[in-house]
Design a protein around this motif. Structure first.
Motif, PDB file in Angstrom:
ATOM      1  N   VAL A   1      60.151   3.745  39.667  1.00 23.23           N
ATOM      2  CA  VAL A   1      61.542   3.118  40.373  1.00 23.23           C
ATOM      3  C   VAL A   1      62.031   2.224  39.583  1.00 23.23           C
ATOM      4  N   VAL A   2      60.927   1.207  39.163  1.00 22.39           N
ATOM      5  CA  VAL A   2      61.543  -0.252  38.607  1.00 22.39           C
ATOM      6  C   VAL A   2      62.510  -0.106  37.336  1.00 22.39           C
ATOM      7  N   SER A   3      62.355   1.027  36.451  1.00 21.77           N
ATOM      8  CA  SER A   3      63.018   0.860  35.239  1.00 21.77           C
ATOM      9  C   SER A   3      64.626   1.197  35.752  1.00 21.77           C
ATOM     10  N   ALA A   4      64.923   1.610  36.877  1.00 20.41           N
ATOM     11  CA  ALA A   4      66.393   1.708  37.207  1.00 20.41           C
ATOM     12  C   ALA A   4      66.955   0.574  37.487  1.00 20.41           C
TER      13      ALA A   4
ATOM     14  N   ARG B 192      64.978  19.350  43.020  1.00 20.06           N
ATOM     15  CA  ARG B 192      63.820  20.059  41.992  1.00 20.06           C
ATOM     16  C   ARG B 192      64.638  21.267  41.162  1.00 20.06           C
ATOM     17  N   ARG B 193      65.677  21.991  41.902  1.00 21.59           N
ATOM     18  CA  ARG B 193      66.195  23.127  41.117  1.00 21.59           C
ATOM     19  C   ARG B 193      67.048  22.757  39.988  1.00 21.59           C
ATOM     20  N   GLU B 194      67.633  21.468  40.160  1.00 18.51           N
ATOM     21  CA  GLU B 194      68.732  21.000  39.317  1.00 18.51           C
ATOM     22  C   GLU B 194      68.691  19.654  39.157  1.00 18.51           C
ATOM     23  N   PRO B 195      67.907  19.145  38.503  1.00 23.52           N
ATOM     24  CA  PRO B 195      67.712  17.460  38.342  1.00 23.52           C
ATOM     25  C   PRO B 195      68.875  16.996  37.753  1.00 23.52           C
ATOM     26  N   GLY B 196      69.241  15.611  37.980  1.00 23.82           N
ATOM     27  CA  GLY B 196      70.056  15.106  37.511  1.00 23.82           C
ATOM     28  C   GLY B 196      69.604  13.718  36.512  1.00 23.82           C
ATOM     29  N   GLU B 197      70.645  12.792  36.394  1.00 26.54           N
ATOM     30  CA  GLU B 197      70.087  11.548  35.621  1.00 26.54           C
ATOM     31  C   GLU B 197      69.733  10.342  36.651  1.00 26.54           C
ATOM     32  N   ASP B 198      69.547  10.776  37.809  1.00 22.57           N
ATOM     33  CA  ASP B 198      69.516   9.698  38.873  1.00 22.57           C
ATOM     34  C   ASP B 198      68.099   9.373  39.146  1.00 22.57           C
ATOM     35  N   VAL B 199      67.894   8.243  39.897  1.00 22.81           N
ATOM     36  CA  VAL B 199      66.632   7.665  40.108  1.00 22.81           C
ATOM     37  C   VAL B 199      65.681   8.784  40.581  1.00 22.81           C
TER      38      VAL B 199
ATOM     39  N   ASN C 231      64.538  11.371  38.508  1.00 23.36           N
ATOM     40  CA  ASN C 231      63.253  10.818  37.710  1.00 23.36           C
ATOM     41  C   ASN C 231      62.063  10.797  38.537  1.00 23.36           C
ATOM     42  N   MET C 232      61.996  10.397  40.005  1.00 20.00           N
ATOM     43  CA  MET C 232      60.832  10.361  40.605  1.00 20.00           C
ATOM     44  C   MET C 232      60.289  11.536  40.887  1.00 20.00           C
ATOM     45  N   ILE C 233      61.257  12.644  40.932  1.00 20.80           N
ATOM     46  CA  ILE C 233      60.742  14.073  41.074  1.00 20.80           C
ATOM     47  C   ILE C 233      60.165  14.686  40.086  1.00 20.80           C
ATOM     48  N   THR C 234      60.541  14.483  38.704  1.00 14.01           N
ATOM     49  CA  THR C 234      60.139  15.185  37.630  1.00 14.01           C
ATOM     50  C   THR C 234      59.377  14.277  36.749  1.00 14.01           C
ATOM     51  N   GLY C 235      59.318  12.936  37.063  1.00 16.85           N
ATOM     52  CA  GLY C 235      58.314  12.018  36.097  1.00 16.85           C
ATOM     53  C   GLY C 235      57.314  11.276  36.695  1.00 16.85           C
TER      54      GLY C 235
END
Length: 432
Positions: free
Chosen positions: A127-130, A231-238, A241-245
């Motif tokens: 989270v903090v990187s955002a 999960r199906r269509e990740p964006g550039e939002d926080v 990023n939490m879901i994929t990273g």
């Protein structure tokens, strides 16, 4: 399910509520500070506690209002946050109360607000990187656009509630963008936030707890759908990023999304609401800001010092230890008055005076300190600094239109309503 929630309320809120009421009737200063009188004006009680010493034992927890000691405890890894899920509940209650976990919310693990390292570190890292200064600076243009849109929508020379029309709307718009949420749902989130934040208080009523749980369930259902979409269509939002990273499970994702909403919204809304009220009540300070607009960042720090959005927090001793000459057992609870620390006369000259030119205003502890320092602090400062200056420049004749109304909660202390008469609008041509 209602029975299980009632048993949880009884264990976590009902019993403390009864104890606080009894101690308040007996004249205990801390209990009175935590009650309705303290919500209206906590500072007389804070000063009574301060006069008793740096670390004060009450019939309930230990309490400190001392700036140095509050900062030390917040940064001391021998202390940790208190998890409501770890409160010792009588076995007969626990059997039923814990049969079904509560909906993911900021008041229960695995929300990072209730976690200690190393679990807290794992939760916080994605989270903090955002919220770094560089990331926040990228949001500045959006904050400016949202602010101007909200000011454009206000009726020139009309009357509005500045909490509903402005203080809450600036931060919720930005946090929605950061989480990839549709703007059409902002009103619903404002309602859920209003209903759920009392859960972070001590001794709330069953009716408040029940409404909070109902909103938490509705928010859970909403986030279930939203997370599956990302999960199906990740964006550039926080949140994407939490879901994929990260390795956070679905429940933890929801719990920490609610924390991000709180960190990015509730504190900033309270900050802006306090600032409007303080500056309207101290017109000489507003005049100083108009004459020297470069003071606006310091004015935001002074508002944070004078009326912190988060009034009080708590830490528990993770081991037996000595503090200020007192031997504390493992599990000992210390309530840390951030508001008291911010008006410590050992640090701030004439601490009960609101002064936008105060040279050390930024030494406040409004955003906590240590591993649980508010990761939304940079964003809150930037949003409030721009929004407040733009608002007072747009409506230079703004005046109170009635008494502001505080929310009946202590942890997130802020205004529910700030009615104002705007006066004629002035459209500035210079940029900030």
């Amino acid at each position: 399910m209602t029975l299980q929630y009632w048993l949880r309320w009884l264990s976590l809120q009902g019993v403390p509520r009864l104890v606080l009421r009894v101690q308040s009737r007996r004249g205990d200063t801390f209990a009175r500070m935590m009650g309705p009188e303290g919500i209206r004006d906590p500072h007389p009680y804070i000063e009574q506690i301060r006069a008793q010493g740096k670390l004060v034992k009450t019939p309930l927890p230990w309490v400190t209002c001392d700036h140095s000691l509050v900062r030390t405890i917040l940064r001391d890894n021998r202390f940790g946050v208190r998890s409501s899920a770890r409160i010792e509940i009588p076995k007969v209650l626990a059997k039923f109360a814990n049969r079904m976990p509560p909906p993911a919310n900021p008041a229960d693990p695995p929300a990072m607000l209730r976690m200690n390292p190393p679990e807290h570190t794992t939760m916080r890292r994605p989270v903090v990187s955002a919220f770094t200064p560089r990331a926040v600076e990228k949001l500045r243009e959006r904050v400016e656009t949202v602010t101007e849109e909200l000011l454009d929508a206000m009726p020139s020379d009309g009357s509005v509630d500045m909490v509903e029309a402005f203080a809450s709307r600036v931060p919720i718009a930005i946090i929605f963008e950061m989480l990839g949420l549709p703007r059409a749902d902002m009103g619903q989130f404002l309602f859920w936030g209003e209903e759920m934040t009392p859960m972070l208080d001590v001794g709330i009523s069953w009716s408040k707890y029940h409404r909070a749980m109902r909103s938490a369930r509705q928010l859970n259902d909403y986030l279930d759908r939203h997370i599956e979409r990302l999960r199906r269509e990740p964006g550039e939002d926080v949140l994407s990023n939490m879901i994929t990273g990260s390795q956070l499970d679905h429940y933890a994702l929801k719990a920490n999304t609610s924390i991000i909403i709180g960190a990015g919204f509730e504190t900033t809304a309270n900050l802006i609401g306090h600032a409007i009220t303080l500056l309207l009540n101290h017109p000489e300070q507003l005049d100083r800001l108009r004459a020297e607009p470069e003071l606006w960042p310091n004015a935001v720090e002074e508002v944070l010092r004078y009326e912190p959005p988060v009034f009080i927090t708590a830490r528990s001793a993770l081991t037996e230890l000595e503090l200020e000459g007192v031997q504390l057992p493992q599990g000992a609870m210390i309530m840390l008055s951030l508001a008291g620390a911010n008006r410590d006369p050992a640090v701030f000259d004439d601490p009960h005076r609101f002064d936008v030119t105060r040279p050390n205003a930024n030494e406040h502890l409004a955003f906590s300190s240590g591993v649980h320092a508010c990761f939304g602090a940079n964003l809150a400062r930037m949003e409030a600094g721009y929004a407040l200056r733009a608002m007072f420049e747009r409506f230079p004749d703004m005046r109170p239109a009635g008494p502001p109304r505080l929310r009946q909660q202590l942890t997130f202390r802020g205004y529910a309503q700030v009615p104002v008469r705007l006066g004629p609008a002035v459209h500035a041509t210079s940029s900030h």
